[in-house]
Design a protein around this motif. Structure first.
Motif, PDB file in Angstrom:
ATOM      1  N   ASN A  99      46.594  26.979  30.926  1.00 41.22           N
ATOM      2  CA  ASN A  99      47.364  28.082  30.263  1.00 41.22           C
ATOM      3  C   ASN A  99      46.232  29.160  29.858  1.00 41.22           C
ATOM      4  O   ASN A  99      46.517  29.913  28.764  1.00 41.22           O
ATOM      5  CB  ASN A  99      47.872  27.390  28.985  1.00 41.22           C
ATOM      6  CG  ASN A  99      48.992  26.480  29.425  1.00 41.22           C
ATOM      7  OD1 ASN A  99      49.404  26.496  30.497  1.00 41.22           O
ATOM      8  ND2 ASN A  99      49.328  25.526  28.275  1.00 41.22           N
ATOM      9  N   GLN A 100      45.214  29.382  30.639  1.00 38.78           N
ATOM     10  CA  GLN A 100      44.318  30.366  30.338  1.00 38.78           C
ATOM     11  C   GLN A 100      44.295  31.328  31.575  1.00 38.78           C
ATOM     12  O   GLN A 100      44.544  30.639  32.875  1.00 38.78           O
ATOM     13  CB  GLN A 100      42.807  29.769  30.073  1.00 38.78           C
ATOM     14  CG  GLN A 100      42.821  29.101  28.754  1.00 38.78           C
ATOM     15  CD  GLN A 100      41.430  28.403  29.154  1.00 38.78           C
ATOM     16  OE1 GLN A 100      40.403  28.969  29.034  1.00 38.78           O
ATOM     17  NE2 GLN A 100      41.400  27.190  28.550  1.00 38.78           N
ATOM     18  N   TYR A 101      44.081  32.876  31.391  1.00 40.32           N
ATOM     19  CA  TYR A 101      44.048  33.592  32.574  1.00 40.32           C
ATOM     20  C   TYR A 101      42.983  34.728  31.934  1.00 40.32           C
ATOM     21  O   TYR A 101      42.839  35.085  30.940  1.00 40.32           O
ATOM     22  CB  TYR A 101      45.400  34.402  32.530  1.00 40.32           C
ATOM     23  CG  TYR A 101      45.553  35.464  33.710  1.00 40.32           C
ATOM     24  CD1 TYR A 101      45.725  34.516  35.216  1.00 40.32           C
ATOM     25  CD2 TYR A 101      45.725  36.402  33.548  1.00 40.32           C
ATOM     26  CE1 TYR A 101      45.728  35.539  36.194  1.00 40.32           C
ATOM     27  CE2 TYR A 101      45.752  37.257  34.762  1.00 40.32           C
ATOM     28  CZ  TYR A 101      45.919  36.997  35.829  1.00 40.32           C
ATOM     29  OH  TYR A 101      46.097  37.768  37.055  1.00 40.32           O
ATOM     30  N   ILE A 102      42.204  34.956  33.066  1.00 42.03           N
ATOM     31  CA  ILE A 102      41.196  36.025  32.878  1.00 42.03           C
ATOM     32  C   ILE A 102      41.188  37.169  33.862  1.00 42.03           C
ATOM     33  O   ILE A 102      41.258  36.907  35.008  1.00 42.03           O
ATOM     34  CB  ILE A 102      39.685  35.240  33.087  1.00 42.03           C
ATOM     35  CG1 ILE A 102      39.498  34.255  31.981  1.00 42.03           C
ATOM     36  CG2 ILE A 102      38.532  36.381  32.973  1.00 42.03           C
ATOM     37  CD1 ILE A 102      38.310  33.536  31.801  1.00 42.03           C
ATOM     38  N   THR A 103      41.134  38.472  33.337  1.00 42.28           N
ATOM     39  CA  THR A 103      40.920  39.663  34.038  1.00 42.28           C
ATOM     40  C   THR A 103      39.652  40.405  33.727  1.00 42.28           C
ATOM     41  O   THR A 103      39.258  40.377  32.575  1.00 42.28           O
ATOM     42  CB  THR A 103      42.033  40.469  33.609  1.00 42.28           C
ATOM     43  OG1 THR A 103      43.175  39.722  33.791  1.00 42.28           O
ATOM     44  CG2 THR A 103      41.897  41.778  34.623  1.00 42.28           C
ATOM     45  N   PHE A 104      38.827  40.609  34.923  1.00 44.61           N
ATOM     46  CA  PHE A 104      37.737  41.514  34.913  1.00 44.61           C
ATOM     47  C   PHE A 104      37.912  42.965  35.070  1.00 44.61           C
ATOM     48  O   PHE A 104      38.732  43.112  36.161  1.00 44.61           O
ATOM     49  CB  PHE A 104      36.610  40.906  35.752  1.00 44.61           C
ATOM     50  CG  PHE A 104      35.847  39.624  35.254  1.00 44.61           C
ATOM     51  CD1 PHE A 104      34.597  39.584  34.468  1.00 44.61           C
ATOM     52  CD2 PHE A 104      36.311  38.614  35.729  1.00 44.61           C
ATOM     53  CE1 PHE A 104      34.081  38.518  34.149  1.00 44.61           C
ATOM     54  CE2 PHE A 104      35.732  37.181  35.317  1.00 44.61           C
ATOM     55  CZ  PHE A 104      34.655  37.263  34.710  1.00 44.61           C
ATOM     56  N   THR A 105      37.498  43.803  34.221  1.00 46.17           N
ATOM     57  CA  THR A 105      37.467  45.199  34.506  1.00 46.17           C
ATOM     58  C   THR A 105      36.133  45.678  34.506  1.00 46.17           C
ATOM     59  O   THR A 105      35.437  45.621  33.476  1.00 46.17           O
ATOM     60  CB  THR A 105      38.298  46.051  33.443  1.00 46.17           C
ATOM     61  OG1 THR A 105      39.584  45.275  33.474  1.00 46.17           O
ATOM     62  CG2 THR A 105      38.629  47.525  33.883  1.00 46.17           C
ATOM     63  N   GLN A 106      35.579  46.503  35.524  1.00 43.93           N
ATOM     64  CA  GLN A 106      34.254  46.790  35.797  1.00 43.93           C
ATOM     65  C   GLN A 106      34.275  48.355  35.491  1.00 43.93           C
ATOM     66  O   GLN A 106      35.085  49.181  35.946  1.00 43.93           O
ATOM     67  CB  GLN A 106      33.924  46.549  37.128  1.00 43.93           C
ATOM     68  CG  GLN A 106      33.589  44.942  37.331  1.00 43.93           C
ATOM     69  CD  GLN A 106      33.078  44.893  38.472  1.00 43.93           C
ATOM     70  OE1 GLN A 106      31.906  44.059  38.567  1.00 43.93           O
ATOM     71  NE2 GLN A 106      33.843  45.004  39.700  1.00 43.93           N
ATOM     72  N   HIS A 107      33.207  48.844  34.781  1.00 45.04           N
ATOM     73  CA  HIS A 107      33.111  50.116  34.451  1.00 45.04           C
ATOM     74  C   HIS A 107      31.695  50.699  34.821  1.00 45.04           C
ATOM     75  O   HIS A 107      30.788  49.848  34.743  1.00 45.04           O
ATOM     76  CB  HIS A 107      33.288  50.468  32.860  1.00 45.04           C
ATOM     77  CG  HIS A 107      34.544  49.820  32.465  1.00 45.04           C
ATOM     78  ND1 HIS A 107      35.626  51.032  32.268  1.00 45.04           N
ATOM     79  CD2 HIS A 107      35.206  48.718  32.020  1.00 45.04           C
ATOM     80  CE1 HIS A 107      36.651  50.139  31.651  1.00 45.04           C
ATOM     81  NE2 HIS A 107      36.370  48.862  31.741  1.00 45.04           N
ATOM     82  N   ASN A 108      31.479  51.787  34.963  1.00 44.03           N
ATOM     83  CA  ASN A 108      30.176  52.395  35.088  1.00 44.03           C
ATOM     84  C   ASN A 108      29.468  52.271  33.760  1.00 44.03           C
ATOM     85  O   ASN A 108      30.182  52.143  32.526  1.00 44.03           O
ATOM     86  CB  ASN A 108      30.252  54.015  35.227  1.00 44.03           C
ATOM     87  CG  ASN A 108      30.718  54.233  36.627  1.00 44.03           C
ATOM     88  OD1 ASN A 108      30.337  53.775  37.676  1.00 44.03           O
ATOM     89  ND2 ASN A 108      31.513  55.303  36.797  1.00 44.03           N
ATOM     90  N   GLY A 109      28.010  52.358  33.688  1.00 41.09           N
ATOM     91  CA  GLY A 109      27.596  52.245  32.382  1.00 41.09           C
ATOM     92  C   GLY A 109      27.641  53.143  31.294  1.00 41.09           C
ATOM     93  O   GLY A 109      27.961  52.887  30.165  1.00 41.09           O
ATOM     94  N   ASN A 110      27.906  54.483  31.867  1.00 40.75           N
ATOM     95  CA  ASN A 110      28.309  55.645  30.947  1.00 40.75           C
ATOM     96  C   ASN A 110      29.428  55.596  30.400  1.00 40.75           C
ATOM     97  O   ASN A 110      29.964  56.302  29.628  1.00 40.75           O
ATOM     98  CB  ASN A 110      27.896  56.928  31.540  1.00 40.75           C
ATOM     99  CG  ASN A 110      28.677  57.241  32.765  1.00 40.75           C
ATOM    100  OD1 ASN A 110      29.842  56.544  33.095  1.00 40.75           O
ATOM    101  ND2 ASN A 110      28.188  58.078  33.610  1.00 40.75           N
ATOM    102  N   ASP A 111      30.391  54.581  30.625  1.00 46.83           N
ATOM    103  CA  ASP A 111      31.883  54.221  30.065  1.00 46.83           C
ATOM    104  C   ASP A 111      31.646  53.639  28.636  1.00 46.83           C
ATOM    105  O   ASP A 111      32.438  53.493  27.708  1.00 46.83           O
ATOM    106  CB  ASP A 111      32.607  53.472  30.612  1.00 46.83           C
ATOM    107  CG  ASP A 111      33.186  54.219  32.057  1.00 46.83           C
ATOM    108  OD1 ASP A 111      33.105  55.605  31.966  1.00 46.83           O
ATOM    109  OD2 ASP A 111      34.003  53.570  32.976  1.00 46.83           O
ATOM    110  N   PHE A 112      30.495  53.087  28.423  1.00 47.47           N
ATOM    111  CA  PHE A 112      30.074  52.455  27.181  1.00 47.47           C
ATOM    112  C   PHE A 112      29.180  52.953  26.333  1.00 47.47           C
ATOM    113  O   PHE A 112      28.376  53.287  26.791  1.00 47.47           O
ATOM    114  CB  PHE A 112      29.374  51.080  27.446  1.00 47.47           C
ATOM    115  CG  PHE A 112      30.124  50.031  28.189  1.00 47.47           C
ATOM    116  CD1 PHE A 112      31.238  49.144  27.576  1.00 47.47           C
ATOM    117  CD2 PHE A 112      30.223  49.932  29.583  1.00 47.47           C
ATOM    118  CE1 PHE A 112      32.027  48.215  28.384  1.00 47.47           C
ATOM    119  CE2 PHE A 112      31.134  49.231  30.171  1.00 47.47           C
ATOM    120  CZ  PHE A 112      31.863  48.337  29.624  1.00 47.47           C
TER     121      PHE A 112
END
Length: 130
Positions: A99-112
């Protein structure tokens, strides 16, 4: 600066949340080869029927995870983090792994962005706040 978001359809006591955050931070830092002081974690508690995952039995407890991370991590690192996080959710929140689900979203460093600056792209063994 990863933002690790956990949405659960149950109430969790504060002591368990504190232990959860510690274990999530340490697991992420170890697998992703970084430090813990830039890791953002949010835990959202919602009502029983506010979450759904097709394979869960109606009324089951569910945890949905959205992990916003910087680009550069391997599929092996992401899989290891996913399995560790699922184990932590199972052990501390007592939510069935199915009952667990994971989604990864990847960003450029300059998005943080922090108040001091934005982050660079990820590099092995870095100190992102140095």
């Amino acid at each position: 600066m990863p933002h690790l978001q956990f949405e659960v359809n149950k109430k969790i006591i504060d002591g368990v949340k504190r232990e959860f955050i510690k274990q999530i931070q340490n697991s992420f830092a170890e697998v992703m080869q970084t430090k813990t002081d830039h890791i953002a974690i949010s835990i959202k508690e919602v009502e029983k029927y506010d979450l759904s995952i097709g394979r869960a039995i109606e009324g089951d407890e569910i945890c949905l995870m959205n992990l916003d991370i910087r680009e550069g991590r391997s599929i092996e690192q992401k899989r290891e983090v996913a399995l560790r996080f699922m184990s932590i959710v199972n052990n501390l929140f007592e939510i069935n792994n199915r009952n667990q689900y994971i989604t990864f979203t990847q960003h450029n460093g300059n998005d943080f962005h922090l108040i001091e600056r934005y982050l660079a792209s990820w590099q092995k063994g870095e100190d992102p706040l140095a």
